[in-house]
Design a protein around this motif. Structure first.
Motif, short mmCIF file in Angstrom:
data_model
loop_
_atom_site.label_atom_id
_atom_site.label_comp_id
_atom_site.label_asym_id
_atom_site.label_seq_id
_atom_site.Cartn_x
_atom_site.Cartn_y
_atom_site.Cartn_z
N LYS A 230 -3.76 -127.39 22.70
CA LYS A 230 -3.09 -126.12 22.95
C LYS A 230 -3.97 -124.95 22.55
O LYS A 230 -4.03 -123.93 23.23
CB LYS A 230 -1.78 -126.07 22.18
N LEU A 251 4.15 -131.20 25.39
CA LEU A 251 3.35 -130.68 26.50
C LEU A 251 2.02 -131.42 26.57
O LEU A 251 1.46 -131.84 25.55
CB LEU A 251 3.10 -129.18 26.32
N TYR A 253 -1.98 -131.09 27.91
CA TYR A 253 -2.99 -130.07 28.24
C TYR A 253 -4.18 -130.78 28.88
O TYR A 253 -4.79 -131.66 28.26
CB TYR A 253 -3.44 -129.33 26.98
N LYS A 310 -7.40 -124.62 32.13
CA LYS A 310 -6.49 -125.48 31.38
C LYS A 310 -5.13 -125.47 32.08
O LYS A 310 -4.57 -124.41 32.35
CB LYS A 310 -6.33 -125.01 29.94
N THR A 312 -1.38 -126.54 31.47
CA THR A 312 -0.37 -126.93 30.48
C THR A 312 0.88 -127.32 31.23
O THR A 312 1.38 -126.56 32.07
CB THR A 312 -0.07 -125.77 29.52
#
Length: 346
Positions: A230, A251, A253, A310, A312
């Motif tokens: 993150k 989550l 990533y 990235k 997410t």
């Protein structure tokens, strides 16, 4: 010749030799007062040499000139593409007639009229392979492709990630510094940086778990994908460092960037990313965007830092119910970097 008209050679005192075709009509006094006192010599079908009828002095062929045997012909070039340690270049090989002293080479836009090719292409000095073969290299500045008037982009979602570089070259055979003959050649170099697959495989979910990164790239330019955190845009997974188990409501990533061999030359311009389980796409985390940038899935967010994207995303319920792991796969579009150099003046 059909007619030697009246008084055509009247008083031509220097005329003593002539070949008169048999089909010619001779007008009256046509040969009066020439260098020959006997005008009866001058009749159709007769050859007169020094005022004597003599067929042996007939000229059967035209006189030789300084142009006989000269050859300034330029053959169509052999053109080959090379990627020399990341430097793109086109090699032109010309075969030229032996009479040429040298070969002049010029770059133009298509049509071979406008010589303003900006700074995307430039040529090197000639290399003479032998007396009649010339070699020339044209280098391509990849950082100038985007926005160049010489480049026709594919457009749409691909933008400048695919297209063609188009220009014209003119070769001129020289006699000293004078151009004697020339050859124009239209050149089109196509490129496509949109077929770059990536994968982050075996993302374990014990009700949650993530495995190792595996990227398989078999093109000159490629991308790498991995689990990241993150807080940062760097990989937290690898062959010797397995990713932590992914749990429900957590989550995931995924970081995506040009691989080490490509990052100096290209950036990612667009991509799609899928969560795949049992060979089926369960969730689309990102899609190729029509505006030239990727679009987010309904449960995903895209951020970027320098050359790295990235993604997410939440892991949907269906993935936890479908098995112990899933893969992240996709395709990325690349584009050549546009370098901007700053200079101080003062």
């Amino acid at each position: 010749l059909k007619l030697i008209d009246i008084e055509a050679f009247f008083r031509a005192a220097g005329l003593k030799s002539i070949n008169i075709p048999a089909s010619v009509t001779i007008g009256s006094h046509a040969f009066h007062s020439t260098g020959c006192s006997d005008t009866s010599l001058f009749v159709s079908g007769q050859t007169v040499c020094d005022c004597v009828i003599d067929d042996s002095c007939v000229t059967t062929s035209g006189p030789t000139t300084i142009f006989d045997g000269q050859n300034y012909t330029i053959q169509a070039p052999d053109v080959t593409f090379q990627d020399a340690n990341g430097q793109f270049q086109l090699d032109f090989l010309y075969k030229v007639g032996a009479s040429a002293d040298d070969l002049r080479f010029s770059l133009f836009r298509t049509g071979c009229e406008n010589s303003n090719v900006t700074n995307i292409i430039y040529d090197t000095t000639w290399q003479t392979v032998d007396n009649s073969v010339y070699s020339k290299e044209v280098s391509i500045n990849k950082t100038k492709i985007e926005g160049s008037p010489l480049v026709a982009p594919a457009g749409g979602s691909k933008g400048f990630s695919a297209g063609s570089l188009n220009f014209c070259v003119k070769a001129e055979a020289l006699e000293e510094t004078i151009s004697v003959s020339f050859l124009k050649t239209e050149v089109s170099l196509t490129y496509d940086l949109t077929d770059n697959s990536f994968s982050v495989e075996n993302n374990n979910i014990k009700a949650d778990a993530i495995g190792n990164e595996t990227s398989t790239i078999d093109v000159n330019y490629g991308v790498g994908a991995c689990r990241c955190s993150k807080e940062a845009f760097v990989c937290i997974s690898g062959p010797s460092n397995p990713s932590p188990v992914l749990t429900q409501n957590e989550l995931i990533y995924i970081c995506l960037s040009p691989n080490d061999e490509s990052k100096d030359d290209v950036d990612i311009s667009n991509f799609k990313m899928n969560f795949v389980q049992n060979e089926r796409v369960v969730y689309r985390a990102a899609e190729i965007g029509s505006s030239g940038e990727p679009t987010e899935g309904s449960l995903s967010q895209i951020s970027s830092s320098e050359q790295t994207y990235k993604v997410t995303s939440r892991v949907v319920t269906e993935i936890f119910e479908g098995g112990p792991s899933f893969n992240v796969t996709g395709v990325a579009y690349l584009e050549f970097k546009s370098r901007r150099l700053l200079a101080s003046v003062g």
